[in-house]
Design an enzyme around this catalytic site. Sequence first.
Site, PDB file in Angstrom:
ATOM      1  CB  SER A 101      -0.927   0.021   1.216  1.00  0.00           C
ATOM      2  OG  SER A 101      -1.782  -1.102   1.192  1.00  0.00           O
ATOM      3  CG  HIS A 109       1.528  -9.616   3.605  1.00  0.00           C
ATOM      4  ND1 HIS A 109       0.250 -10.090   3.551  1.00  0.00           N
ATOM      5  CD2 HIS A 109       1.469  -8.332   3.202  1.00  0.00           C
ATOM      6  CE1 HIS A 109      -0.561  -9.106   3.151  1.00  0.00           C
ATOM      7  NE2 HIS A 109       0.165  -8.034   2.921  1.00  0.00           N
ATOM      8  CB  CYS A 157      -9.716  -4.177   1.302  1.00  0.00           C
ATOM      9  SG  CYS A 157      -8.158  -4.920   0.900  1.00  0.00           S
ATOM     10  CG  ASN A 167      -6.320  -7.580  -5.469  1.00  0.00           C
ATOM     11  OD1 ASN A 167      -6.253  -6.828  -6.447  1.00  0.00           O
ATOM     12  ND2 ASN A 167      -7.142  -7.363  -4.472  1.00  0.00           N
ATOM     13  CB  THR A 180      14.177   3.080  12.855  1.00  0.00           C
ATOM     14  OG1 THR A 180      14.480   4.285  13.556  1.00  0.00           O
ATOM     15  CG2 THR A 180      15.269   2.043  13.088  1.00  0.00           C
TER      16      THR A 180
END
Length: 397
Positions: A71, A201, A324, A151, A237
């Site tokens: 995303s 993922h 979603c 997807n 980070t």
Amino acid sequence: MNIYADNAATTKMSSIAIGAMLPYMEEIFGNPSSLYSIGQQAKEALEDARERVAKCLGCSFKEITFTSGGSEADNQAIISAARMGERKGKKHIISTAFEHHAVLHTLNKLEKEGFEITLLDVHANGIVTPEQVAEAIRPDTCLVTVMYANNEIGTIQPIGEIGRVCRDKGVLFHTDAVQAAGHVPIDVVAQNIDMLSLSAHKFHGPKGAGVLYARRGIPLTNIIEGGAQERGKRAGTENVPAIMGMTAALEAACGNLEGYAARLTPLRDKLIAGLRTIPYSALNGDPEQRLPGTVNFCFEGIEGESLLLLLDDKGISASSGSACTSGSLDPSHVLLAIGRPHEVAHGSLRLSLGEDITEEQIDYIIESVREVVTYLRSISPLWKDLVSGKTPHILSE
Ligand SMILES: *Cc1c(COP(=O)(O)O)cnc(C)c1O
């Protein structure tokens, strides 16, 4: 039997990925921006990962930015191209009606800012052609963004040809390759891809890690402001363990693409053939131009959600529409984009197979879906009307 058939939503982490992460949680946990050894060791690992990811995509390490996932990479690619275009007075963007919401919602935001967005229609087979893209390009077009593989239905777009059209016309080309990376071959140079998003993922890496590839010379606009990480283009980070896990998973997947396709494709086709024997069902998307593991069907006279719950009782994890949108009453925008009417789009089922699926499990899925569809139809008023002829069938028997 327990079968996880929702690999397009997310995948189980591989032991290779987990193994690659552990040292960066337990020992080399330093901040890559710190100057002492464990910081610098983490920094070296990060830069090594960058080179290894670049190699998988066929680009230079300088063209790789690590993000928090697909995303974020989609958002940053599109916003960056829009800002570049804006500086040249070009405020037209071309995309497709069946993109992921990470793309569509970013485009909505730009539209409110005054960009003009053209969403190309998707053919009934779930493919967008290079000719459609060529026709839509205008002198003020600053970006074409077309997903590599969808997807929900799994169809693969002619990315190399679309890239060729864009390059010839001097328009930037981005592809959301989240479903494709680690599943089908990608070569950003040969395919004329200027920007590409991927997410760990979806190929057995950890959640919360992704990559934005941007060809040399394309200035990225920050989505996240702060420190100077990622050459100042993505503050925060670095998630070193996740990046190491992602890199190992990507290398493993890209090193086995042929074996993966060879093993999964016949099983996928067996599943398609089996589900097709259920009356009033239809495969969504082209039977061949699709990911090795993704199958999507519509069944007339039922609700996808009920189908999912009953399949779950049989130990099968699947999906209806995208994760979603579940919870919303609207049918999938992808199924509507390929021309499925609302009534039919509501009765959809996506099965996305993992590499370890067996033929027996495929048989079990086919029989379970057949049973559940038959049962749901037996109690469905919608189905009653279809059988009595009160409402006409849309799908054929
Ligand atoms: C999963 C997915 C995304 C989002 O990726 P995240 O890493 O979950 O943010 C974007 N595009 C497509 C096509 C996807 O399948």
